[in-house]
Motif scaffolding. Structure first.
Motif, mmCIF file in Angstrom:
data_model
loop_
_atom_site.group_PDB
_atom_site.id
_atom_site.type_symbol
_atom_site.label_atom_id
_atom_site.label_comp_id
_atom_site.label_asym_id
_atom_site.label_seq_id
_atom_site.Cartn_x
_atom_site.Cartn_y
_atom_site.Cartn_z
ATOM 1 N N ASP B 74 0.800 -1.208 0.000
ATOM 2 C CA ASP B 74 0.000 0.000 0.000
ATOM 3 C C ASP B 74 0.837 1.264 0.000
ATOM 4 O OD1 ASP B 74 -2.573 -0.593 -0.285
ATOM 5 O OD2 ASP B 74 -3.128 -0.412 1.821
ATOM 6 N N GLU B 78 3.854 6.529 -1.818
ATOM 7 C CA GLU B 78 4.861 7.177 -0.974
ATOM 8 C C GLU B 78 6.268 6.784 -1.430
ATOM 9 O OE1 GLU B 78 2.104 5.708 0.186
ATOM 10 O OE2 GLU B 78 1.059 7.531 0.826
ATOM 11 N N ASN B 182 1.263 5.000 4.950
ATOM 12 C CA ASN B 182 0.145 4.509 4.157
ATOM 13 C C ASN B 182 -0.932 5.597 4.149
ATOM 14 O OD1 ASN B 182 -1.227 4.436 6.562
ATOM 15 N ND2 ASN B 182 -1.396 2.223 6.661
ATOM 16 N N ARG B 183 -2.083 5.243 3.622
ATOM 17 C CA ARG B 183 -3.121 6.254 3.460
ATOM 18 C C ARG B 183 -3.547 6.843 4.808
ATOM 19 N NH1 ARG B 183 -7.420 4.316 -0.838
ATOM 20 N NH2 ARG B 183 -5.485 3.874 -1.894
ATOM 21 N N ASP B 184 -3.331 6.099 5.866
ATOM 22 C CA ASP B 184 -3.726 6.591 7.187
ATOM 23 C C ASP B 184 -2.579 7.276 7.907
ATOM 24 O OD1 ASP B 184 -5.385 3.640 6.978
ATOM 25 O OD2 ASP B 184 -6.443 5.537 7.112
#
Ligand SMILES: [Zn+2]
Lengths: 209, 221
Positions: B74, B78, B182-184
């Motif tokens: 994921d 990045e 990650n996205r969080d």
């Protein structure tokens, strides 16, 4: 937040992207994104990345048939998108442009590993050990087995024609080769597939399981 | 199996092979009107091409129904951005340590995020995939305990935390970013093994850090 991370993970079970007829495909702002990327706009880049990640995952895997390469090749492809966005001419669909980069980077990764042939050593017109293929066929998905017997270039061409539904002119652009090369490459790949997957010869419906 | 030889192309001015080469594009619907009409005409008289056409349709069906999706980490965006910014320009960086050694590593990176999210891996659903991938997942299921070392932490930052603030926070615990965010906004961070507990406390005490905890199973938050 934790649940949305979970959602990311689970997304790999989602159905594959629907194949689309290139001529009917709406570019949907892709070139505007690419223009912004060319000006160094990272948020635009992230939107583009997320829009095309799954699309690239499938293509890169289909060409390389190597799971362990997929991450790194996508990384290379997207880095190239960032670097080339400012000097790319809007000649085709953005997705076609992206496939061209992905094709180049996938084949480059395979060449670095010294792999330019199918697993049985076949190249564009190769013939291999069909009894081996027959044994494999009993254990695995027909298409997966059959694809192993093609060269990476052949697999790329097959994916572009059957999954992406591209015209040979577009495949020639993606693969950066003459149209006739596209046609003969696919012709030989089909011939090879018929050898390892005789049902494809069309003489009978074959088992559709 | 070789094909029966074609005896039905005498009325075509275009050799049989050239028509045969057009069949995939006939099936995928991209031929122009003229080529399509010529091929239609040829198909009426050519048994071989008609048989191949049926095979082409099955082949396209197989491609379009094949599940070739891959499970990739994921942190892909990045990682690209890290290269764009040049911050991963010191190879072999932490990315490389985790990045490319084997299939297991690729799968483990996914697994780490999964564990973080408390997601149960549907290993049963993985059956039927390509052998290599299946194998990796079996490996994964067998040795989850060794997926991450005891010196690896998960650290989540507020969405508003700047890159500089994140770097600063990680520097105070001598943390090396292994992957993320990650996205969080969760980073996987390696800290000196002897200072794990201190690092967790130090990070938790900082503003902008949402949580910090050892990544190893059993020690999860
Ligand atoms: Zn014919």
């Amino acid at each position: 937040m934790a649940s949305s991370a979970g959602h990311n993970i689970l997304k790999f079970r989602a159905p594959p992207a629907q194949p689309v007829d290139a001529s009917a495909r709406d570019d949907d702002g892709d070139w505007q994104l690419i223009e912004r990327i060319g000006r160094g706009d990272a948020p635009a880049f992230e939107v583009f990345y997320k829009r095309y990640r799954r699309y690239l995952e499938r293509f890169v895997y289909q060409v390389t048939r190597r799971q362990e390469l997929v991450d790194d090749v996508i990384n290379e492809v997207m880095l190239a998108v960032w670097q080339q966005a400012a000097r790319t001419e809007r000649l085709a669909l953005a997705s076609t442009w992206l496939l061209g980069i992905a094709n180049f980077k996938s084949l480059q990764a395979m060449r670095k590993l010294g792999i330019t042939r199918g697993s049985d050593g076949s190249m564009d017109e190769g013939s291999g050990d069909d009894s081996l293929a027959q044994r494999e066929l009993e254990q695995d998905n027909l298409l997966n087995v059959a694809l192993r017997h093609l060269s990476p270039e052949q697999r790329a061409a097959m994916e572009l024609v059957y999954f992406h539904g591209l015209h040979y002119q577009d495949i020639a652009k993606v693969m950066d080769c003459p149209e006739n090369t596209v046609k003969t490459r696919i012709f030989h790949a089909r011939k090879r597939l018929r050898e390892v997957w005789p049902q494809l010869s069309g003489e009978q419906a074959g088992t559709s399981e | 199996m070789t094909k029966q030889s074609d005896t039905s192309t005498m009325n075509a001015s275009f050799p049989h092979q050239e028509f045969s080469e057009l069949l995939p594009f006939y099936v995928n619907g991209t031929l122009g009107d003229a080529e399509r009409a010529a091929l239609d005409e040829h198909l009426r008289g050519c048994l071989t091409c008609r048989a191949e056409l049926a095979g082409e349709q099955r082949l396209m069906q197989a491609f379009r129904s094949s599940d070739a999706e891959q499970q990739v980490a994921d942190d892909g965006f990045e990682r690209v951005m890290a290269r764009v910014r040049g911050s991963a320009a010191q190879p072999p960086s932490a990315w490389r340590r985790w990045g490319r050694r084997s299939v297991q590593h690729a799968v483990r990176r996914v697994a780490m995020v999964a564990m973080l999210a408390g997601v149960m891996f549907g290993i049963a659903h993985m059956q039927g995939r390509v052998g290599l991938v299946e194998q990796s997942f079996h490996t994964l299921s067998q040795d989850r305990g060794s997926v991450v070392g005891a010196d690896v932490l998960y650290v989540a930052f507020d969405a508003q935390a700047s890159m500089a603030a994140i770097k600063d926070a990680l520097a105070t615990v001598k943390g090396d970013v292994v992957s993320g965010p990650n996205r969080d906004n969760v980073f996987t961070v390696r800290v000196p093994a002897s200072e794990v507990a201190t690092a967790v406390d130090t990070l938790k005490a900082r503003s902008g850090v949402k949580f910090a905890a050892p990544a190893a199973p059993g020690a999860a938050p």
